[in-house]
Design an enzyme around this catalytic site. Sequence first.
Site, PDB file in Angstrom:
ATOM      1  N   LYS A  76       0.786  -1.107  -0.051  1.00  0.00           N
ATOM      2  CA  LYS A  76       0.161   0.216  -0.083  1.00  0.00           C
ATOM      3  C   LYS A  76       0.785   1.208  -0.101  1.00  0.00           C
ATOM      4  O   LYS A  76       1.800   1.356   0.420  1.00  0.00           O
ATOM      5  CB  LYS A  76      -0.863  -0.181   1.219  1.00  0.00           C
ATOM      6  CG  LYS A  76      -1.987   1.234   1.341  1.00  0.00           C
ATOM      7  CD  LYS A  76      -2.871   1.021   2.631  1.00  0.00           C
ATOM      8  CE  LYS A  76      -3.710   1.968   2.486  1.00  0.00           C
ATOM      9  NZ  LYS A  76      -4.902   1.744   3.674  1.00  0.00           N
ATOM     10  N   SER A 151      -9.865   1.426   2.772  1.00  0.00           N
ATOM     11  CA  SER A 151      -8.859   2.438   2.065  1.00  0.00           C
ATOM     12  C   SER A 151      -7.981   1.697   1.311  1.00  0.00           C
ATOM     13  O   SER A 151      -7.180   2.065   0.434  1.00  0.00           O
ATOM     14  CB  SER A 151      -8.178   3.414   2.883  1.00  0.00           C
ATOM     15  OG  SER A 151      -7.511   2.906   3.892  1.00  0.00           O
ATOM     16  N   SER A 175     -10.239  -0.467   7.056  1.00  0.00           N
ATOM     17  CA  SER A 175      -9.497  -0.335   5.662  1.00  0.00           C
ATOM     18  C   SER A 175      -8.715  -1.594   5.071  1.00  0.00           C
ATOM     19  O   SER A 175      -8.428  -1.366   4.011  1.00  0.00           O
ATOM     20  CB  SER A 175      -8.311   1.120   5.769  1.00  0.00           C
ATOM     21  OG  SER A 175      -9.221   2.098   5.819  1.00  0.00           O
TER      22      SER A 175
END
Lengths: 485, 95
Positions: A76, A151, A175
């Site tokens: 990420k 997210s 997330s």
Amino acid sequence: MHRKSLTELSRSLARRDFSSVELTHACLKRLERLNPTLNCFITPTPDLALAQARDADHQHARGTAGPLAGIPIAHKDIFCTDGVKTSCGSKILDNFIAPYDATVVERLRAAGMVMVGKTNMDEFAMGSSSETGFQGPVRSPWDINRVAGGSSGGSACAVAARIVPAATGTDTGGSIRLPAALCGITGLKPTYGLVSRHGMVAFASSLDQGGPIARSAEDVALLLGAMGGFDPKDSTSVERAPQDYVRSLATGVQGLRIGLPRQYFDAQLDAAIADCIHKVLETLERGGAKLKDIELPSTPLSIPAYYVVAPAEASSNLSRFDGVRFGYRCDNPEDLTDLYCRSRGEGFGAEVKRRIMIGTYVLSAGYYDAYYLKAQKIRRLIRDEFRAAFEQVDLIAGPTSPTTAFRLKERMDDPVSMYLSDIYTVSVNLAGLPAISIPSGEIGGLPVGMQLIGNHFDEARILAAAHAWQQQSDWHTRIPAGYGE
Amino acid sequence: MSLDRTEIEQIARLARLALDEAEITLYQRELSKILDLVNTMNSVDTAAVQPLAHPLEITARLRPDEVTETDQREKFQAIAPAVANGYYLVPRVIE
């Protein structure tokens, strides 16, 4: 090759069926082909990946390779990577090249994993749909007109589309679990303090936790062992002996007590989602688990408390982005205040500004007791209710998301409706507990996720229960239509 | 719960965020709605509850006061918008 899970790839590489360079080439080719549609990567790192793959092949040749050596992974874009851009999905960091690696990145690299790129996300991890990032929305491989969840949507999408077998994510209010659920894969949010936050761009420091995203509990167990553990560079890292999560997978669910919170299974829960979850629970019951109704009365207060605590911490953490030491700076500032205000005003996107504003307001003079202190008290109520529940049960089960993947833009104009996507996930962060989302069915061709929540540091038990279900089901092996070839 | 324009401008000033007119109007509406959501916390009495700041309630670990970092000024300043002679440059503060 892309059809194989991380565990299968690990065996293939050990047998030298193919090399890490061959595997990495295949991943990079898929990434290049699929990313223009899915937008799950911000920065692919092909040259670095191939260099790391060659290293891993040397390790395999010398016989020094561990189980993760040579396996591609995507990080990420919130994890700092030395020499590779870390934008955190924001214009304000779009030119930021971190001078060091996050501990998570460093550890997975030390285990021999091959980084193929940095994944797309909501800006500063603030969102539930991966639509708020500077690089545009991530699309679901199950339906490109729908969201991947957020997210950590880029990471979840890349795993679901079989671009990579594994990815990292972070979870402040859901997330990791939410995109895992909406993309039909497995994602674990570890206990607060288990995985180092060093080098992970901070959103809400008392809630943020990094964790693994992969296809199965077995894959996640292998990754967690390499990611987790004490780190002196994170002041909230917990000193504990390392655990072998793979070995404990076979524990099964015989005698396991699973709690079903009445507040998660009330009339508001979508009937089709409830159906999927009850099927999983029936399977676990046949395996010897005991189901028990429990109460978590403060559940409805978790979203309001979270939307005080998280923005408050974010407004403080994000004050470091000032246009002075790194990141975006506005053109021709008139004076220092103008430099701060315009660099931040131009550099941050709408959702991030919204949360900084809420956080600033609830922390401002005269409002602190009414908001921040009140939210911290609610936080204790929520934590204490979980504590009481874990005296009666070993795990808690429920839905991960109130709906399957929604349409792009559907909730972008209504922040409150977006915030309510996290109704089943945020209380876990407020209490610092570990929880997994596992594929549990499909509704209208879209995946459904189920959540298993454990007591602090009880990841092994969560993973064993998830593994028991995955031995009896094949939802986690389903590939979105068109992504099998 | 409704915030007026002046309040939004004051919050933006405290947060060092330059907002345009359209943003002020938007945030005025949205922040008011979010605070309505937040205010549902007041449905419970928490007078007797202690606040919880950290989920595991551990205190911060201390380390010996020793230098463990090496000087990496040049590496860190290489990513800064403007530097000179080892300093970060900002608009003139003192005339």
